[in-house]
Design a protein around this motif. Structure first.
Motif, PDB file in Angstrom:
ATOM      1  N   GLY A 236       1.284  -1.458   0.287  1.00  0.00           N
ATOM      2  CA  GLY A 236       0.423   0.032  -0.230  1.00  0.00           C
ATOM      3  C   GLY A 236       0.829   1.451  -0.014  1.00  0.00           C
ATOM      4  O   GLY A 236       1.959   0.908   0.544  1.00  0.00           O
ATOM      5  N   ILE A 237       0.346   2.132  -0.952  1.00  0.00           N
ATOM      6  CA  ILE A 237       1.154   2.951  -0.511  1.00  0.00           C
ATOM      7  C   ILE A 237       0.122   4.313  -0.811  1.00  0.00           C
ATOM      8  O   ILE A 237      -1.112   4.873  -1.341  1.00  0.00           O
ATOM      9  CB  ILE A 237       1.938   3.900  -2.182  1.00  0.00           C
ATOM     10  N   ALA A 238       0.573   6.027  -0.151  1.00  0.00           N
ATOM     11  CA  ALA A 238      -0.352   6.543  -0.596  1.00  0.00           C
ATOM     12  C   ALA A 238      -1.233   7.086  -0.973  1.00  0.00           C
ATOM     13  O   ALA A 238      -0.012   7.376  -2.667  1.00  0.00           O
ATOM     14  CB  ALA A 238      -0.073   8.428   0.520  1.00  0.00           C
ATOM     15  N   ALA A 239      -2.046   7.940  -1.845  1.00  0.00           N
ATOM     16  CA  ALA A 239      -2.075   8.852  -3.234  1.00  0.00           C
ATOM     17  C   ALA A 239      -2.061   9.571  -4.174  1.00  0.00           C
ATOM     18  O   ALA A 239      -1.508   9.163  -4.707  1.00  0.00           O
ATOM     19  CB  ALA A 239      -4.395   8.728  -2.754  1.00  0.00           C
ATOM     20  N   GLY A 240      -1.383   9.786  -3.246  1.00  0.00           N
ATOM     21  CA  GLY A 240      -0.349  11.331  -3.375  1.00  0.00           C
ATOM     22  C   GLY A 240       0.670  10.862  -3.809  1.00  0.00           C
ATOM     23  O   GLY A 240       1.291  12.327  -4.169  1.00  0.00           O
ATOM     24  N   SER A 241       1.414  10.130  -3.313  1.00  0.00           N
ATOM     25  CA  SER A 241       2.177   9.376  -3.378  1.00  0.00           C
ATOM     26  C   SER A 241       3.296   8.880  -5.066  1.00  0.00           C
ATOM     27  O   SER A 241       3.994   8.539  -5.651  1.00  0.00           O
ATOM     28  CB  SER A 241       2.751   8.775  -2.819  1.00  0.00           C
ATOM     29  N   LEU A 242       1.946   8.628  -6.087  1.00  0.00           N
ATOM     30  CA  LEU A 242       1.799   8.011  -7.125  1.00  0.00           C
ATOM     31  C   LEU A 242       2.474   8.694  -8.288  1.00  0.00           C
ATOM     32  O   LEU A 242       4.170   8.060  -8.391  1.00  0.00           O
ATOM     33  CB  LEU A 242       1.076   8.080  -8.061  1.00  0.00           C
ATOM     34  N   GLY A 243       3.050  10.010  -8.174  1.00  0.00           N
ATOM     35  CA  GLY A 243       4.201  10.948  -9.246  1.00  0.00           C
ATOM     36  C   GLY A 243       5.454  10.206  -8.534  1.00  0.00           C
ATOM     37  O   GLY A 243       6.713   9.872  -9.381  1.00  0.00           O
ATOM     38  N   GLU A 244       5.857  10.435  -7.127  1.00  0.00           N
ATOM     39  CA  GLU A 244       7.074   9.884  -6.683  1.00  0.00           C
ATOM     40  C   GLU A 244       7.625   8.080  -6.938  1.00  0.00           C
ATOM     41  O   GLU A 244       9.074   8.484  -6.892  1.00  0.00           O
ATOM     42  CB  GLU A 244       6.835  10.181  -5.064  1.00  0.00           C
ATOM     43  N   TRP A 245       6.849   7.941  -6.792  1.00  0.00           N
ATOM     44  CA  TRP A 245       6.983   5.852  -6.822  1.00  0.00           C
ATOM     45  C   TRP A 245       7.268   6.324  -8.746  1.00  0.00           C
ATOM     46  O   TRP A 245       8.463   5.354  -9.535  1.00  0.00           O
ATOM     47  CB  TRP A 245       5.634   4.995  -6.603  1.00  0.00           C
ATOM     48  N   ARG A 246       6.354   6.556  -9.490  1.00  0.00           N
ATOM     49  CA  ARG A 246       6.562   6.945 -10.593  1.00  0.00           C
ATOM     50  C   ARG A 246       8.294   6.954 -10.876  1.00  0.00           C
ATOM     51  O   ARG A 246       9.113   6.320 -12.091  1.00  0.00           O
ATOM     52  CB  ARG A 246       5.888   7.573 -11.554  1.00  0.00           C
ATOM     53  N   GLU A 247       8.922   8.232 -10.768  1.00  0.00           N
ATOM     54  CA  GLU A 247       9.874   8.814 -10.412  1.00  0.00           C
ATOM     55  C   GLU A 247      11.032   7.578  -9.900  1.00  0.00           C
ATOM     56  O   GLU A 247      12.084   7.479 -10.497  1.00  0.00           O
ATOM     57  CB  GLU A 247       9.716  10.131 -10.185  1.00  0.00           C
ATOM     58  N   ARG A 248      11.231   7.521  -9.167  1.00  0.00           N
ATOM     59  CA  ARG A 248      11.528   6.586  -8.138  1.00  0.00           C
ATOM     60  C   ARG A 248      12.077   5.174  -8.616  1.00  0.00           C
ATOM     61  O   ARG A 248      13.225   4.852  -8.995  1.00  0.00           O
ATOM     62  CB  ARG A 248      10.939   6.538  -6.853  1.00  0.00           C
ATOM     63  N   LEU A 249      11.539   4.848  -9.379  1.00  0.00           N
ATOM     64  CA  LEU A 249      11.422   3.556 -10.044  1.00  0.00           C
ATOM     65  C   LEU A 249      12.455   3.741 -11.219  1.00  0.00           C
ATOM     66  O   LEU A 249      12.891   2.898 -12.029  1.00  0.00           O
ATOM     67  CB  LEU A 249      10.067   3.218 -10.423  1.00  0.00           C
ATOM     68  N   ALA A 250      11.716   5.245 -12.051  1.00  0.00           N
ATOM     69  CA  ALA A 250      12.600   5.608 -13.356  1.00  0.00           C
ATOM     70  C   ALA A 250      13.783   5.700 -12.414  1.00  0.00           C
ATOM     71  O   ALA A 250      14.796   5.029 -13.068  1.00  0.00           O
ATOM     72  CB  ALA A 250      11.725   6.653 -13.987  1.00  0.00           C
ATOM     73  N   ARG A 251      14.202   6.243 -11.892  1.00  0.00           N
ATOM     74  CA  ARG A 251      15.501   6.327 -11.774  1.00  0.00           C
ATOM     75  C   ARG A 251      16.717   4.960 -11.482  1.00  0.00           C
ATOM     76  O   ARG A 251      17.654   5.371 -11.268  1.00  0.00           O
ATOM     77  CB  ARG A 251      15.746   6.812  -9.789  1.00  0.00           C
ATOM     78  N   HIS A 252      15.607   4.347 -10.729  1.00  0.00           N
ATOM     79  CA  HIS A 252      15.968   2.658 -10.519  1.00  0.00           C
ATOM     80  C   HIS A 252      16.044   1.693 -11.696  1.00  0.00           C
ATOM     81  O   HIS A 252      17.244   0.654 -11.654  1.00  0.00           O
ATOM     82  CB  HIS A 252      16.147   2.456  -9.136  1.00  0.00           C
TER      83      HIS A 252
END
Length: 137
Positions: A83-99
């Motif tokens: 589970g993740i916070a609804a407002g964190s989707l963009g941050e997660w997309r960026e983090r996954l892309a960075r890795h």
């Protein structure tokens, strides 16, 4: 009838425990609570633990001074959702892309949640899900 309060543990199996543990530590930011040659136990939030076992190391019962842990195993592409916070989707997309992690699917659920799906180093399907996926989440 006695009540079940929550899922406490779930498990995945790794071909190379060090590589897979690094993925969950470095990419997803989970905190390791226990590290042994047999398993790494991660705090998966909200009283939940993700156990990543070395493939082939858990098939037999394991006697400890605390009791016997029954043998278990899993093969194929397993699935875990975090589970993740609804407002964190963009941050997660960026983090996954960075890795260098490719999002293989993004699903918008009727209840309003969103899920991002990707693979870990062993090919397991990892899902990051916002609230609105299930009636209880």
């Amino acid at each position: 009838m006695p009540e079940i309060t929550h899922v406490l543990e779930t498990s995945l199996y790794a071909r190379d425990l060090a590589t897979t543990a690094s993925f969950y530590l470095d990419v997803l930011g989970l905190v390791a609570m226990l590290e042994t040659p047999r398993l790494v136990a991660f705090d998966a939030g909200n009283r939940s633990v993700l156990l990543v076992f070395q493939e082939g190391a858990t098939g037999e019962d394991l006697a400890t001074d605390e009791g016997v842990i029954p043998g278990h195993d899993g093969t194929g592409r397993l699935h875990v959702a975090l589970g993740i916070a609804a407002g964190s989707l963009g941050e997660w997309r960026e983090r996954l892309a960075r890795h260098g992690v490719t999002i293989i699917s993004e699903t918008q659920w009727r209840r309003g949640g969103t899920s991002l799906y990707f693979h870990d180093p062993d090919g397991h399907v990892v899902e990051l899900a916002t609230p609105g996926l299930w009636a209880n989440y």
